[in-house]
Design a protein around this motif. Structure first.
Motif, PDB file in Angstrom:
ATOM      1  N   ASN A   1       0.663  -1.047   0.165  1.00  0.00           N
ATOM      2  CA  ASN A   1       0.479  -0.184  -0.261  1.00  0.00           C
ATOM      3  C   ASN A   1       0.562   1.450  -0.241  1.00  0.00           C
ATOM      4  O   ASN A   1       0.390   2.490  -0.204  1.00  0.00           O
ATOM      5  CB  ASN A   1      -0.784  -0.745   1.164  1.00  0.00           C
ATOM      6  N   SER A   2       2.490   0.998   0.462  1.00  0.00           N
ATOM      7  CA  SER A   2       3.336   2.227  -0.171  1.00  0.00           C
ATOM      8  C   SER A   2       3.318   2.249  -0.971  1.00  0.00           C
ATOM      9  O   SER A   2       4.592   3.565  -1.246  1.00  0.00           O
ATOM     10  CB  SER A   2       3.875   1.994   1.377  1.00  0.00           C
ATOM     11  N   ILE A   3       3.989   1.576  -2.026  1.00  0.00           N
ATOM     12  CA  ILE A   3       4.349   1.749  -3.304  1.00  0.00           C
ATOM     13  C   ILE A   3       4.272   2.909  -4.129  1.00  0.00           C
ATOM     14  O   ILE A   3       2.747   3.294  -3.636  1.00  0.00           O
ATOM     15  CB  ILE A   3       4.525   0.614  -3.913  1.00  0.00           C
ATOM     16  N   THR A   4       5.283   4.207  -4.514  1.00  0.00           N
ATOM     17  CA  THR A   4       3.961   4.738  -5.079  1.00  0.00           C
ATOM     18  C   THR A   4       5.044   4.463  -6.668  1.00  0.00           C
ATOM     19  O   THR A   4       5.245   3.249  -7.611  1.00  0.00           O
ATOM     20  CB  THR A   4       5.493   5.907  -4.873  1.00  0.00           C
ATOM     21  N   PRO A   5       4.228   5.758  -7.849  1.00  0.00           N
ATOM     22  CA  PRO A   5       4.611   5.432  -8.917  1.00  0.00           C
ATOM     23  C   PRO A   5       5.593   4.942  -9.435  1.00  0.00           C
ATOM     24  O   PRO A   5       6.355   4.587 -10.082  1.00  0.00           O
ATOM     25  CB  PRO A   5       3.849   6.722  -9.561  1.00  0.00           C
ATOM     26  N   ASP A   6       6.719   6.246  -8.723  1.00  0.00           N
ATOM     27  CA  ASP A   6       7.677   5.910  -8.889  1.00  0.00           C
ATOM     28  C   ASP A   6       9.261   5.377  -8.816  1.00  0.00           C
ATOM     29  O   ASP A   6      10.391   4.860  -9.269  1.00  0.00           O
ATOM     30  CB  ASP A   6       8.489   7.430  -8.537  1.00  0.00           C
ATOM     31  N   SER A   7       8.351   4.030  -7.817  1.00  0.00           N
ATOM     32  CA  SER A   7       9.105   2.405  -7.356  1.00  0.00           C
ATOM     33  C   SER A   7       9.003   1.856  -7.970  1.00  0.00           C
ATOM     34  O   SER A   7       8.181   0.741  -8.473  1.00  0.00           O
ATOM     35  CB  SER A   7       8.582   2.165  -5.760  1.00  0.00           C
ATOM     36  N   LEU A   8      10.056   0.806  -8.127  1.00  0.00           N
ATOM     37  CA  LEU A   8       9.513  -0.491  -8.413  1.00  0.00           C
ATOM     38  C   LEU A   8       8.610  -1.727  -8.143  1.00  0.00           C
ATOM     39  O   LEU A   8       8.086  -1.009  -6.313  1.00  0.00           O
ATOM     40  CB  LEU A   8      10.919  -1.510  -8.173  1.00  0.00           C
ATOM     41  N   PRO A   9       7.447  -2.031  -8.630  1.00  0.00           N
ATOM     42  CA  PRO A   9       6.828  -2.729  -7.121  1.00  0.00           C
ATOM     43  C   PRO A   9       6.561  -3.588  -6.629  1.00  0.00           C
ATOM     44  O   PRO A   9       7.007  -4.865  -7.248  1.00  0.00           O
ATOM     45  CB  PRO A   9       5.564  -2.619  -8.855  1.00  0.00           C
ATOM     46  N   TYR A  10       6.105  -3.717  -5.524  1.00  0.00           N
ATOM     47  CA  TYR A  10       6.238  -5.149  -4.835  1.00  0.00           C
ATOM     48  C   TYR A  10       4.859  -5.422  -4.897  1.00  0.00           C
ATOM     49  O   TYR A  10       3.651  -4.583  -4.718  1.00  0.00           O
ATOM     50  CB  TYR A  10       6.720  -4.710  -3.289  1.00  0.00           C
ATOM     51  N   LYS A  11       4.183  -6.694  -4.587  1.00  0.00           N
ATOM     52  CA  LYS A  11       2.527  -7.516  -4.628  1.00  0.00           C
ATOM     53  C   LYS A  11       2.574  -8.517  -3.487  1.00  0.00           C
ATOM     54  O   LYS A  11       3.797  -9.401  -4.237  1.00  0.00           O
ATOM     55  CB  LYS A  11       2.072  -7.632  -5.884  1.00  0.00           C
ATOM     56  N   ILE A  12       2.074  -8.353  -2.724  1.00  0.00           N
ATOM     57  CA  ILE A  12       2.155  -8.905  -1.791  1.00  0.00           C
ATOM     58  C   ILE A  12       2.001 -11.044  -2.277  1.00  0.00           C
ATOM     59  O   ILE A  12       2.424 -12.110  -1.693  1.00  0.00           O
ATOM     60  CB  ILE A  12       1.958  -8.945  -0.369  1.00  0.00           C
ATOM     61  N   GLU A  13       1.709 -11.071  -3.142  1.00  0.00           N
ATOM     62  CA  GLU A  13       1.035 -12.193  -3.651  1.00  0.00           C
ATOM     63  C   GLU A  13       2.620 -12.883  -4.003  1.00  0.00           C
ATOM     64  O   GLU A  13       2.341 -14.565  -4.505  1.00  0.00           O
ATOM     65  CB  GLU A  13      -0.081 -12.545  -4.372  1.00  0.00           C
ATOM     66  N   ASN A  14       3.201 -12.148  -4.352  1.00  0.00           N
ATOM     67  CA  ASN A  14       4.785 -13.088  -4.857  1.00  0.00           C
ATOM     68  C   ASN A  14       5.760 -12.869  -3.339  1.00  0.00           C
ATOM     69  O   ASN A  14       6.950 -13.629  -4.159  1.00  0.00           O
ATOM     70  CB  ASN A  14       5.569 -12.154  -5.768  1.00  0.00           C
ATOM     71  N   ASP A  15       5.233 -12.869  -2.692  1.00  0.00           N
ATOM     72  CA  ASP A  15       6.196 -12.902  -1.829  1.00  0.00           C
ATOM     73  C   ASP A  15       7.067 -14.889  -0.987  1.00  0.00           C
ATOM     74  O   ASP A  15       5.348 -15.600  -1.675  1.00  0.00           O
ATOM     75  CB  ASP A  15       5.162 -13.126  -0.174  1.00  0.00           C
ATOM     76  N   HIS A  16       7.689 -15.098  -0.756  1.00  0.00           N
ATOM     77  CA  HIS A  16       7.565 -16.883  -0.764  1.00  0.00           C
ATOM     78  C   HIS A  16       7.059 -16.947   0.533  1.00  0.00           C
ATOM     79  O   HIS A  16       7.392 -16.505   1.981  1.00  0.00           O
ATOM     80  CB  HIS A  16       9.160 -17.164  -0.727  1.00  0.00           C
ATOM     81  N   ALA A  17       6.567 -18.269   0.591  1.00  0.00           N
ATOM     82  CA  ALA A  17       5.694 -19.120   2.288  1.00  0.00           C
ATOM     83  C   ALA A  17       7.234 -19.726   3.255  1.00  0.00           C
ATOM     84  O   ALA A  17       8.143 -20.107   2.148  1.00  0.00           O
ATOM     85  CB  ALA A  17       4.535 -19.915   1.832  1.00  0.00           C
ATOM     86  N   PRO A  18       7.127 -19.198   4.117  1.00  0.00           N
ATOM     87  CA  PRO A  18       8.046 -20.269   5.098  1.00  0.00           C
ATOM     88  C   PRO A  18       8.148 -22.228   4.644  1.00  0.00           C
ATOM     89  O   PRO A  18       7.198 -22.264   4.332  1.00  0.00           O
ATOM     90  CB  PRO A  18       7.743 -20.322   6.580  1.00  0.00           C
TER      91      PRO A  18
END
Length: 354
Positions: free
Chosen positions: A272-289
């Motif tokens: 939710n903090s990612i700005t248009p000037d940033s590389l994107p981050y999507k929580i769905e791409n995280d690696h599970a333990p």
């Protein structure tokens, strides 16, 4: 035309030259796997079009080579020829050009950044080769945010993110929290141009045994520092593998079943903090333990800070070398990602207090 590796971060072997094609091999050195980092300088190729051909696939990224005239400001040469080659036409005034697998972040760049911001650079310890390993401390809080990058020498994307975090902290300090940051954990590897990943007998990010000794001076000192400070958060910034699939994203390596909810909650704030000037981050791409290589028992910095030191949350953030879900990597976007990461931490802390 002269091709050399005589600079900080240099890594190349010239196998042969035939007409306008140069055949190259990157140096694996003491890395136990086939890895992909390379960096070289070309002098005296003014006005020529040269094809640079590597001996193996998986050496060149989607956008060709990273190019610089000063080892500080980088841009892409353009689309690759294929996974093992790129072609470049030198301008008449291009006397010396640096090319690299990725956009290098050198110790000199960090020194310039700190000088600009008025940050004192301290010495963590001496490296295996007798070099002073730099680190910084910011703020006066009782609790600590411990930041690291370059446990694997070639993974420069993480150091841009670390710089962005520091920039945001300087603009908006987090009350009660100070920063300890080690930007080049494998300092000798960064200077010498090593791969750093899977270094024999093990690399720096496998040098945090819970009940044993570390073999590298920097990791020993990091552990000592953590034990005499109150570490609340610890974040280790990395780059993943070369490219493709999950490697073309920014993702968190979730390294705890017990703290999984908190790491997921942080990830939501980051998204939710990612700005248009940033590389994107999507929580769905995280690696599970304990999936793929994300092992909760590995002797990594993040696991040590979480399980031995008792940090509230501690994990690794992986930032792609070239393309993050359709967004081309740039120095500015990676630094902006670090700022977004710091903002996410501020929001996470605020939500925890409510």
């Amino acid at each position: 035309m002269i091709i050399n590796q005589n600079f900080i971060g240099g890594n190349i072997t010239v196998k042969s030259m035939e007409g306008n094609t140069v055949y190259l091999e990157n140096q694996i050195r003491d890395t136990t796997e086939d890895w992909f980092y390379w960096a070289f300088a070309v002098e005296g190729a003014n006005g020529r079009t040269i094809r640079f051909q590597f001996d193996k696939n998986v050496r060149v990224g989607y956008f060709g080579a990273a190019k610089s005239y000063d080892l500080k400001n980088w841009e892409w040469t353009g689309k690759w020829d294929d996974e093992r080659s790129f072609t470049y036409t030198f301008g008449e005034n291009e006397d010396k050009v640096y090319f690299a697998h990725n956009m290098i972040y050198s110790p000199e760049m960090f020194t310039d950044f700190c000088n600009t911001k008025g940050i004192e650079i301290k010495t963590l310890c001496r490296s295996e080769k007798g070099r002073d390993i730099p680190y910084i401390e910011l703020g006066n809080g009782e609790e600590v945010i411990f930041l690291t990058s370059r446990h694997h020498a070639c993974e420069s994307t993480g150091t841009y993110v670390l710089q962005g975090f520091i920039e945001k902290y300087l603009q908006a300090p987090l009350p009660g929290l100070r920063i300890i940051a080690v930007p080049f954990v494998d300092y000798d590897g960064v200077v010498d141009g090593d791969q750093g990943k899977a270094r024999a007998p093990h690399d720096h990010n496998r040098d945090y045994p819970r009940d044993g000794e570390s073999i590298y001076p920097s990791t020993r000192k990091i552990r000592e520092t953590a034990h005499v400070n109150k570490i609340r958060f610890a974040f280790d910034f990395h780059a993943p593998w070369h490219f493709g699939g999950e490697n073309d994203t920014v993702f968190i390596v979730r390294n705890s079943h017990e703290k999984l909810h908190e790491i997921e909650r942080f990830g939501q704030f980051l998204q939710n903090s990612i700005t248009p000037d940033s590389l994107p981050y999507k929580i769905e791409n995280d690696h599970a333990p304990d999936t793929t290589w994300s092992k909760t028992t590995s002797p990594t910095f993040a696991n040590y800070m979480l399980n031995k030191i008792g940090a509230d949350i501690s994990f690794t953030l992986e930032t792609a070398y070239f393309d993050a879900q359709g967004t081309q990597f740039s120095q500015k976007r990676a630094i902006e990602l670090g700022k977004c990461f710091a903002e996410a931490l501020r929001k996470y802390i605020g939500s925890t207090k409510e």
